[in-house]
Design an enzyme around this catalytic site. Structure first.
Site, short mmCIF file in Angstrom:
data_model
loop_
_atom_site.label_atom_id
_atom_site.label_comp_id
_atom_site.label_asym_id
_atom_site.label_seq_id
_atom_site.Cartn_x
_atom_site.Cartn_y
_atom_site.Cartn_z
N SER A 21 27.40 11.82 20.25
CA SER A 21 26.82 12.96 19.52
C SER A 21 25.78 13.72 20.33
O SER A 21 25.73 14.96 20.25
CB SER A 21 26.24 12.49 18.19
N LYS A 70 23.72 3.96 7.17
CA LYS A 70 24.30 5.02 6.32
C LYS A 70 24.08 4.81 4.82
O LYS A 70 23.96 5.77 4.07
CB LYS A 70 25.80 5.14 6.59
N ASN A 91 25.34 10.49 6.22
CA ASN A 91 25.37 10.50 7.69
C ASN A 91 24.58 11.67 8.27
O ASN A 91 24.52 11.83 9.49
CB ASN A 91 26.81 10.51 8.22
N ASP A 106 30.86 13.16 7.21
CA ASP A 106 32.06 12.42 7.63
C ASP A 106 33.22 12.81 6.70
O ASP A 106 34.36 12.99 7.15
CB ASP A 106 31.85 10.90 7.49
N ALA A 133 34.57 4.28 6.59
CA ALA A 133 35.31 5.50 6.91
C ALA A 133 36.39 5.76 5.86
O ALA A 133 36.59 6.91 5.43
CB ALA A 133 35.93 5.38 8.30
N ARG A 154 43.47 -5.24 5.02
CA ARG A 154 43.67 -6.63 5.45
C ARG A 154 43.16 -7.58 4.37
O ARG A 154 43.78 -8.56 4.04
CB ARG A 154 42.91 -6.83 6.76
N PRO A 156 42.77 -7.48 0.70
CA PRO A 156 43.15 -6.60 -0.42
C PRO A 156 42.05 -6.38 -1.44
O PRO A 156 41.94 -5.29 -2.01
CB PRO A 156 44.35 -7.33 -1.05
N LEU A 224 41.71 7.49 12.90
CA LEU A 224 40.28 7.80 13.04
C LEU A 224 39.69 7.31 14.36
O LEU A 224 38.62 7.74 14.77
CB LEU A 224 39.47 7.25 11.87
N TYR A 226 39.01 7.39 18.12
CA TYR A 226 39.07 8.52 19.07
C TYR A 226 38.98 8.09 20.52
O TYR A 226 39.01 8.92 21.43
CB TYR A 226 38.01 9.58 18.75
N GLY A 247 41.27 11.07 15.81
CA GLY A 247 39.93 10.88 15.24
C GLY A 247 38.88 11.75 15.93
O GLY A 247 37.80 11.97 15.40
#
Ligand SMILES: NC(=O)c1ccc[n+]([C@@H]2O[C@H](COP(=O)([O-])OP(=O)(O)OC[C@H]3O[C@@H](n4cnc5c(N)ncnc54)[C@H](OP(=O)(O)O)[C@@H]3O)[C@@H](O)[C@H]2O)c1
Length: 284
Positions: A21, A70, A91, A106, A133, A154, A156, A224, A226, A247
């Site tokens: 950033s 966050k 964020n 975001d 995210a 993963r 549930p 997402l 990157y 992403g």
């Protein structure tokens, strides 16, 4: 050059050494010839409250907020924007004459990257992962009028919990489950969003959670991650003639929205994207 009139922005989080950033925002300020600067402020969790008050007292214009702050930062916000309140995460902070405002850009970044290639309204969306995210994307896409959202994770139980939360707050019926449902769910989706770290550097040869046989031409496949820009999932999307979305776009567009909040100006997204790419290239 820093002058007596330089406006200060930045990012708080811990650790911050990997954040792109600062490069992205400083490139934007330079390109518009603005007397502004963006500074990384590493802040440990136990100092978060003091840091926010200090930034406000120092006349900083605003900061981005990243891991691990966050959610915790909400306690120090005076006015919480509606999307941030629904998601339960901030964020971006804006300091305005003693008032601390909290936003979640975001969520907007996630949506804008998709809207560039498709219309979310009336689309059926499969979200993989149920972390922070996924939460920002799922709430924003529900608000944007997706016809259906299915969240698979993963673990549930986390997917069920996120789906339940969206149902409770928005009255929007979200389905949820485990990765065993991926094969049947993927074929019916218009948009797949992978919000997991699968394929992220240095694990670039991980197996994609969805492979080309389960994708179709024209479907939008959004990863997402990157780093790398062309992930294993996006390579599968290319094989299936699906539409890959990196992403990198979300990173740039969340930054662009923060930039707009602080400066009131339209962000130079091409310059910002270029700066992120250069930062990624330097890292490798
Ligand atoms: N492009 C952007 O601007 C942007 C913005 C935010 C995040 N991201 C990226 O998005 C990813 C997730 O971030 P986050 O903040 O949501 O993290 P998070 O809160 O830790 O959530 C991670 C999610 O991924 C799942 N997961 C983790 N490892 C996995 C694996 N090996 N196989 C399958 N699923 C796995 C987790 O499942 P469990 O619940 O079972 O642990 C969880 O649902 C990261 O790669 C991050 O860099 C990108």
């Amino acid at each position: 050059m820093i002058t007596g009139r330089t406006r200060v922005t930045g990012i708080i989080g811990h650790p911050l050494s990997h954040s792109l950033s600062p490069q992205m925002h400083n490139a934007a300020f330079r390109s518009l010839d603005m007397d502004w600067v963006y500074v990384p402020f590493p802040v440990r969790p136990e100092k978060l409250g003091r840091a926010v008050r200090g930034l406000e007292a120092l006349n900083v214009r605003g900061v981005n907020v990243t891991i691990p702050h966050k959610e915790a930062v909400i306690e120090y916000v005076d006015e919480l924007h509606e999307t941030a309140s629904l998601i339960g995460a901030v964020n971006t902070l804006e300091f305005d004459d003693g008032t601390v405002r909290g936003y979640n850009t975001d969520a907007d970044g996630c949506l804008r990257a998709l809207e560039e290639v498709t219309s979310v309204r009336n689309s059926s969306v499969l979200i993989l992962g149920a972390g922070g995210a996924a939460r920002a994307c799922a709430f924003r896409l529900a608000l944007a009028g997706a016809s259906g959202i299915l969240i698979l994770n993963r673990t549930p139980e986390r997917a069920h919990s996120l789906a339940g939360d969206i149902g409770e707050k928005l009255g929007f019926d979200v389905s949820s489950g485990g990765y065993d449902l991926i094969p049947e769910a993927a074929v019916d989706a218009d948009i797949i969003i992978d919000t997991t770290p699968v394929g992220m550097h240095p694990h670039t040869d991980d197996e994609a959670l969805v492979t080309a046989e389960l994708m179709h031409e024209g479907m939008v496949v959004y990863d997402l991650v990157y780093n790398p820009v062309r992930t294993v999932l996006l390579r599968e999307a290319e094989k299936a003639s699906a539409v890959p979305v990196s992403g990198l776009k979300m990173l740039v567009y969340q930054g662009a929205e923060s930039f707009r909040i602080w400066t009131g100006r339209k962000a130079p997204v091409d310059v910002m994207e270029e700066a992120v790419l250069e930062g990624l290239w330097r890292k490798d």
